[in-house]
Design a protein around this motif. Structure first.
Motif, short mmCIF file in Angstrom:
data_model
loop_
_atom_site.label_atom_id
_atom_site.label_comp_id
_atom_site.label_asym_id
_atom_site.label_seq_id
_atom_site.Cartn_x
_atom_site.Cartn_y
_atom_site.Cartn_z
N TYR A 1 0.88 -1.23 -0.04
CA TYR A 1 -0.04 0.13 -0.08
C TYR A 1 0.89 1.33 0.13
O TYR A 1 1.99 1.30 0.60
N ARG A 2 0.53 2.40 -0.78
CA ARG A 2 1.01 3.50 -0.65
C ARG A 2 0.00 4.65 -0.51
O ARG A 2 -1.19 4.32 -0.87
N PRO A 3 0.42 5.72 -0.55
CA PRO A 3 -0.75 7.00 -0.62
C PRO A 3 -1.52 7.02 -1.68
O PRO A 3 -0.83 7.00 -2.56
N GLY A 4 -2.61 7.25 -1.57
CA GLY A 4 -3.62 7.48 -2.55
C GLY A 4 -4.24 8.83 -2.60
O GLY A 4 -3.72 9.66 -2.02
N SER A 5 -4.99 9.32 -3.65
CA SER A 5 -5.45 10.50 -3.62
C SER A 5 -6.27 11.07 -2.46
O SER A 5 -5.93 12.42 -2.29
N ALA A 6 -6.72 10.16 -1.37
CA ALA A 6 -7.39 10.97 -0.15
C ALA A 6 -6.44 10.84 0.87
O ALA A 6 -6.78 11.02 1.89
N TRP A 7 -5.11 10.62 0.65
CA TRP A 7 -4.24 10.61 1.71
C TRP A 7 -4.08 12.05 2.19
O TRP A 7 -3.80 13.09 1.45
N GLY A 10 0.94 15.65 4.78
CA GLY A 10 1.56 16.09 5.74
C GLY A 10 1.34 15.41 7.06
O GLY A 10 1.67 15.93 8.33
N LYS A 11 0.52 14.31 7.05
CA LYS A 11 -0.01 13.44 8.15
C LYS A 11 0.77 12.28 8.10
O LYS A 11 1.13 11.52 7.04
N SER A 12 1.20 11.83 9.46
CA SER A 12 1.95 10.20 9.35
C SER A 12 0.83 9.33 8.95
O SER A 12 -0.39 9.51 9.07
N VAL A 13 1.44 8.13 8.65
CA VAL A 13 0.31 7.02 8.30
C VAL A 13 -0.55 6.83 9.46
O VAL A 13 -1.72 6.39 9.42
N MET A 14 0.06 7.01 10.58
CA MET A 14 -0.77 6.53 12.06
C MET A 14 -1.84 7.80 12.13
O MET A 14 -2.83 7.65 12.76
N GLU A 15 -1.92 8.94 11.41
CA GLU A 15 -2.79 9.78 11.39
C GLU A 15 -3.79 9.98 10.31
O GLU A 15 -4.75 10.71 10.28
N LYS A 35 -0.98 -13.01 6.70
CA LYS A 35 -0.12 -13.23 7.66
C LYS A 35 0.37 -12.29 8.55
O LYS A 35 0.89 -12.44 9.57
N LEU A 36 1.04 -11.23 7.81
CA LEU A 36 1.66 -10.15 8.46
C LEU A 36 1.23 -8.88 7.78
O LEU A 36 0.93 -8.83 6.39
N ALA A 37 1.13 -7.64 8.41
CA ALA A 37 1.03 -6.41 7.83
C ALA A 37 1.14 -5.26 8.87
O ALA A 37 1.57 -5.73 10.27
N GLY A 38 1.48 -4.09 8.49
CA GLY A 38 1.88 -3.07 9.13
C GLY A 38 2.29 -1.93 8.54
O GLY A 38 2.61 -2.03 7.24
N PRO A 39 2.23 -0.75 9.16
CA PRO A 39 2.78 0.46 8.42
C PRO A 39 4.31 0.43 8.19
O PRO A 39 4.96 0.09 9.01
N LEU A 40 4.74 1.13 7.04
CA LEU A 40 6.05 1.43 6.80
C LEU A 40 6.50 2.62 7.93
O LEU A 40 5.82 3.66 7.82
N THR A 41 7.65 2.44 8.58
CA THR A 41 7.99 3.57 9.66
C THR A 41 8.47 5.08 8.91
O THR A 41 8.51 5.75 9.60
N ASP A 42 8.67 4.88 7.55
CA ASP A 42 8.97 6.06 6.89
C ASP A 42 7.77 6.91 6.21
O ASP A 42 7.84 7.79 5.46
#
Length: 97
Positions: A1-7, A10-15, A35-42
């Motif tokens: 997953y990467r940012p889409g048009s509604a991202w 200026g906000k982090s993935v957690m926001e 099996k595994l998933a999570g946000p990228l820390t960058d």
């Protein structure tokens, strides 16, 4: 997953508005397909490892993700072959003895 048009710029993935995405991921986990998933820390998006029967099933899963439907995420898929490293290690150990 990467940012889409509604991202939210200026906000982090957690926001990001990802509550429904989180619920969806949890349902996939309890069903056994995720099996595994999570946000990228960058804050470049996230990654998901699915165990499914074929590419069509994987595409259906990510296409139906609420975050994809809402445009918060776009996705790209890459098939992955997990290598049997334990077997390789045993063979290598046997070859050196």
């Amino acid at each position: 997953y990467r940012p889409g048009s509604a991202w939210l710029t200026g906000k982090s993935v957690m926001e990001q508005p990802l509550r429904e995405h989180g619920k969806y991921m949890l349902s996939l986990y309890t069903q056994g397909s995720m099996k595994l998933a999570g946000p990228l820390t960058d804050d470049a998006g996230g990654a998901v490892l699915l165990e499914v029967s074929d590419e069509a099933e994987a595409k259906a899963i990510v296409t139906n993700d609420p975050a994809v439907k809402a445009g918060v995420f776009v996705f790209e898929m890459h098939p992955w072959k997990l290598q049997p490293w334990e077997e390789f290690a045993k063979k290598a150990k046997g070859a050196t003895q």
